[in-house]
Design an enzyme around this catalytic site. Structure first.
Site, PDB file in Angstrom:
ATOM      1  N   LYS A 138       0.849  -1.195   0.000  1.00 49.69           N
ATOM      2  CA  LYS A 138       0.000   0.000   0.000  1.00 49.69           C
ATOM      3  C   LYS A 138       0.889   1.251   0.000  1.00 49.69           C
ATOM      4  O   LYS A 138       2.099   1.163   0.287  1.00 49.69           O
ATOM      5  CB  LYS A 138      -0.907  -0.011   1.237  1.00 49.69           C
ATOM      6  CG  LYS A 138      -0.164   0.041   2.568  1.00 49.69           C
ATOM      7  CD  LYS A 138      -1.077  -0.298   3.738  1.00 49.69           C
ATOM      8  CE  LYS A 138      -0.320  -0.229   5.056  1.00 49.69           C
ATOM      9  NZ  LYS A 138      -1.092  -0.780   6.178  1.00 49.69           N
ATOM     10  N   TYR A 181      14.186  31.441   3.917  1.00 46.63           N
ATOM     11  CA  TYR A 181      12.978  32.152   4.370  1.00 46.63           C
ATOM     12  C   TYR A 181      13.085  32.465   5.854  1.00 46.63           C
ATOM     13  O   TYR A 181      13.539  31.631   6.650  1.00 46.63           O
ATOM     14  CB  TYR A 181      11.743  31.279   4.159  1.00 46.63           C
ATOM     15  CG  TYR A 181      11.259  31.235   2.737  1.00 46.63           C
ATOM     16  CD1 TYR A 181      10.707  32.371   2.130  1.00 46.63           C
ATOM     17  CD2 TYR A 181      11.329  30.061   2.012  1.00 46.63           C
ATOM     18  CE1 TYR A 181      10.241  32.318   0.823  1.00 46.63           C
ATOM     19  CE2 TYR A 181      10.858  29.996   0.703  1.00 46.63           C
ATOM     20  CZ  TYR A 181      10.323  31.131   0.117  1.00 46.63           C
ATOM     21  OH  TYR A 181       9.873  31.074  -1.165  1.00 46.63           O
TER      22      TYR A 181
HETATM   23  C1  LIG Z   1      -0.310  -1.673   6.904  1.00 46.54           C
HETATM   24  C2  LIG Z   1      -0.855  -2.938   7.419  1.00 46.54           C
HETATM   25  C3  LIG Z   1      -0.023  -4.055   7.598  1.00 46.54           C
HETATM   26  C4  LIG Z   1       1.485  -3.990   7.454  1.00 46.54           C
HETATM   27  O1  LIG Z   1       2.023  -3.441   8.613  1.00 46.54           O
HETATM   28  P1  LIG Z   1       3.626  -3.406   8.836  1.00 46.54           P
HETATM   29  O2  LIG Z   1       3.773  -2.947  10.224  1.00 46.54           O
HETATM   30  O3  LIG Z   1       4.143  -2.403   7.853  1.00 46.54           O
HETATM   31  O4  LIG Z   1       4.119  -4.763   8.573  1.00 46.54           O
HETATM   32  C5  LIG Z   1      -0.605  -5.250   7.967  1.00 46.54           C
HETATM   33  N1  LIG Z   1      -1.934  -5.342   8.179  1.00 46.54           N
HETATM   34  C6  LIG Z   1      -2.768  -4.280   8.040  1.00 46.54           C
HETATM   35  C7  LIG Z   1      -4.219  -4.448   8.305  1.00 46.54           C
HETATM   36  C8  LIG Z   1      -2.261  -3.039   7.673  1.00 46.54           C
HETATM   37  O5  LIG Z   1      -3.076  -2.000   7.553  1.00 46.54           O
END
Ligand SMILES: *Cc1c(COP(=O)(O)O)cnc(C)c1O
EC number: 5.1.1.1
Length: 368
Positions: A40, A263
């Site tokens: 993701k 800035y």
């Molecule tokens: C993002 C996510 C993961 C992965 O988590 P990590 O800590 O990056 O391994 C796993 N399960 C769900 C439901 C998530 O949203």
């Protein structure tokens, strides 16, 4: 948006290291355990399509947070199983069916809304989400889950999975973790029918609670060579960071004593100084709070002085360096290195946020 390919600011992603990190985790788990790679948010900034292509023969499937991320992989030719972990609008479910993307069902209200539509959803792959203490999405009640399973089977859907997510698997105190685990085990035991897979482990759970892997693990952070606990818990094995970030000096000048930089004129030289400018700024994910952080110029630590601007950042150099001198913002140069965790610590945040915020403007190059 196009990446800035003509700018010398580049993220280099070593796909081989991601594969290595995956092996490190999976080698310690029961052989039958399925690995699902969480890609993701553009694979936490590493490039979802490229990471998925590199891992597709090594994992059972990929997890995304929304349907557009999943469609991006399908359109890039990825044929592996895909699961959207978040709740999608019921209007999008026909698309999920069309692209063979598994959906997460997290409430009866959502399922009722879906089943009330005129469409048919036979063949749709469904994973039920159980909220055992994370408090975001998911069923909390065993009877509700039984009803949902009955409903989805009646509609001809496929009961592909049931899963939960732990809130504290990366912490020293196991109290909350154990509570969630027991609740999940109870719920799974009471299911009227077992799904294809039961899964609960994110990176932290997979490495620090190996005893609790069910059929599959969902690995994100650790694949990218990052410690999901930050610096709280030690990793049981070595990881290889997957992402480096380099740039070049695009402007070098000598400024007199008392000159101001950036800035707000927040930095004033206390002597005659060499100031170098880098073509990277907060629009790239080098956020404004990185002022004062040190980057490597020709292997020497140099401080970011003055405010970080949207597109440019200024550093104090120990001496003159020619245009085009290499600057390392993440990675190693000689025996010195700068890690994603260093950025996170400096900013008071977690390593996840650092790589996710590296924007699309940064060109990504892939090794291997
Ligand atoms: C993002 C996510 C993961 C992965 O988590 P990590 O800590 O990056 O391994 C796993 N399960 C769900 C439901 C998530 O949203």
């Amino acid at each position: 948006m196009n990446s800035a390919w003509h700018r010398p600011t580049v993220a280099v992603i070593t796909l081989e290291n991601i594969k290595y990190n995956l092996r490190q985790v999976m080698n310690r788990l029961p052989e039958k355990t399925q690995a699902w790679a969480v890609v993701k948010a553009n694979a936490y900034g590493h490039g979802a399509v490229e990471v998925a292509r590199a891992l597709q023969d090594d994992v059972a499937g990929f997890c995304l947070s929304n349907i557009d991320e999943a469609i991006e992989l399908r359109e890039a030719g990825i044929t592996s199983p895909l699961l959207v972990l978040g709740v999608m609008p019921t209007e999008s479910v026909l698309l999920a069916l069309e692209y063979n993307i598994a959906v997460t069902v997290a409430s009866q209200e959502w399922l009722d809304k879906l089943l009330a539509s005129d469409s048919r959803f036979a063949g749709l792959k469904v994973h039920l989400k159980v909220d055992t203490g994370m408090g975001r999405i998911g069923f909390r009640d065993s009877r509700e889950i039984t009803l949902a399973v009955e409903n989805l089977l009646e509609a001809g859907m496929v009961f592909s999975g049931i899963f939960t997510h732990f809130a504290t698997a990366d912490e020293k105190d196991n109290h909350q973790f154990q509570k969630q685990l027991h609740l999940f085990e109870e719920i799974v035991a009471k299911l009227p029918q077992q799904p294809t897979i039961v899964h609960a482990s994110n990176s932290a759970t997979a490495i620090w609670h190996e005893d609790t892997v069910f059929d599959a693990v969902r690995l994100g952070d650790i694949l990218y060579g990052l410690n999901p606990s930050g610096t709280t818990l030690e990793l049981p094995f070595e990881l290889k960071p997957a992402l480096g970030l380099t740039s070049e000096l695009i402007h070098v000048k000598k400024v007199p004593i008392g000159a101001t930089v950036g800035y707000g004129a927040t930095y004033q030289t206390s002597a005659q100084e060499w100031i170098g400018t880098l073509p990277i700024g907060y629009a790239d994910g080098l956020t404004r709070d990185m002022q004062g952080f040190r980057v490597l110029v020709d292997g020497q630590f140099c401080e970011i002085v003055g405010r970080v601007s949207m597109d440019q950042t200024t550093v104090r150099l120990p001496k003159y360096y020619p245009l085009g001198t290499r600057v390392t913002l993440l990675g190693s140069e000689g025996d010195r290195q700068i890690s994603v965790q260093d950025w996170a610590d400096y900013r008071g945040t977690i390593n996840y946020e650092v790589t996710c915020l590296l924007s699309d403007r940064i060109a990504r190059r892939y090794k291997d």
